[in-house]
Design a protein around this motif. Structure first.
Motif: not given
Length: 332
Positions: A42-44, A117-123
């Motif tokens: 989750s972004g801050v 998208p699989a190529r977008v990292d979780w963070e």
């Protein structure tokens, strides 16, 4: 049988970092037309802080005690009746209209989600909604072309570094105003850096190498006078107020088809078009106070993200970040 717990960040009154607490509450259950998502990241954002501090009481009224966090990515764990388009185990990103994304689980409507998208990292996915859509909308508003030279202030920040890259994708030449410590980073994404100083207009003109400056994206600089001095028309200035209004609109948004389409576009730009989201700090949820302090210090580049599972694999950017630190130390 007792419900399993979930962890959430809350605050009982307006205030600073010390007002925030992480509490255990029963895990939410999705109702009809709702989806339960286990949050991975989750972004801050500065919006989270400004709302908590009470800066936007008129625009974003709160019912206290309140939760915080709007951008997130995670895994669907349950779906309510009448849900279409998502199933258990789907990987998603999106926003929480109830502003409770700093949590281990959220319940939202499907219209607030898109597939990761699989190529977008979780963070990266966890931070993408607010910073990505803000940058996307502001750059789109200027209708940039290869004929443009655009100035971006706070160019290494969470929104600014994405604006720089989106402007370059539009073909524009980009000049980025930032502290000297961020100049090498800006060069790495194809941006010509400009240092803060007394005669900023002259420094920008010098960096422009004789080309007229035709547009400006101002991120909390209050640079309307600078834009006018450079000859930028008001219609080609995305001001501090424009950014604030855009972020408030996105912060308050409910499930929305247009927003979902824009978020899919931004995720595709990250996955397929080499728009690189720089994560400057990736903290476990157990270190929420450190993540908030990192953002509050206002000297980090890129975005700050919470990882809800402290055992989750961290991406390659951390290795690159450490390598950069070692290179800087070796040169000192």
């Amino acid at each position: 049988m007792a419900q399993r717990p979930t962890s959430i960040a809350t605050f009982v009154d307006y205030g600073g970092i010390d007002a925030v607490r992480v509490e255990q509450v029963p895990r939410p259950v999705p109702g009809p037309g709702e989806v339960l998502v286990q949050v991975v990241a989750s972004g801050v954002s500065h919006m989270d802080a400004y709302v908590r501090e009470g800066r936007f009481r008129d625009a974003v009224p709160l019912e206290l005690p309140a939760r915080q966090g709007v951008s997130f990515a995670g895994i669907v764990r349950a779906v309510g009746a009448d849900v279409r388009g998502f199933a258990v185990h789907d990987e998603v990103l999106g926003h929480d209209p109830a502003h409770g994304a700093h949590a281990t689980h959220v319940v939202v409507e499907p219209g607030a989600l898109v597939r990761r998208p699989a190529r977008v990292d979780w963070e990266v996915a966890g931070a993408l909604y607010l910073v990505g859509l803000t940058a996307y909308r502001l750059v789109q508003s200027l209708r940039l072309t290869p004929a443009d030279t655009v100035v971006v202030s706070a160019a290494a920040g969470g929104v600014g570094h994405l604006e720089c890259q989106l402007a370059r994708l539009a073909g524009a030449r980009v000049l980025g105003i930032a502290g000297a410590e961020n100049h090498d980073y800006l060069r790495s994404i194809g941006v010509k850096p400009v240092a803060y100083g007394d005669d900023l207009a002259e420094a920008v003109r010098k960096a422009a190498s004789g080309r007229p400056v035709t547009a400006m994206l101002d991120n909390y600089g209050r640079y309307e006078d600078l834009a006018a001095e450079l000859g930028v028309a008001r219609s080609r200035l995305s001001s501090t107020d424009d950014r604030r209004d855009t972020e408030i609109q996105l912060y308050l948004a409910g499930p929305d088809r247009r927003i979902a389409e824009e978020l899919r576009d931004v995720a595709e730009l990250v996955a397929e078009w080499n728009v690189r989201v720089l994560v400057s700090g990736y903290y476990p949820f157990t270190a929420l106070d450190r993540a908030l302090a990192d953002l509050d210090a206002r000297h980090s580049r890129g975005v700050v993200v919470l990882g809800m599972d402290p055992t989750a694999k961290q991406a390659e950017y951390l290795r690159q970040k450490m390598r950069t630190h070692h290179e800087i130390a070796a040169r000192a």
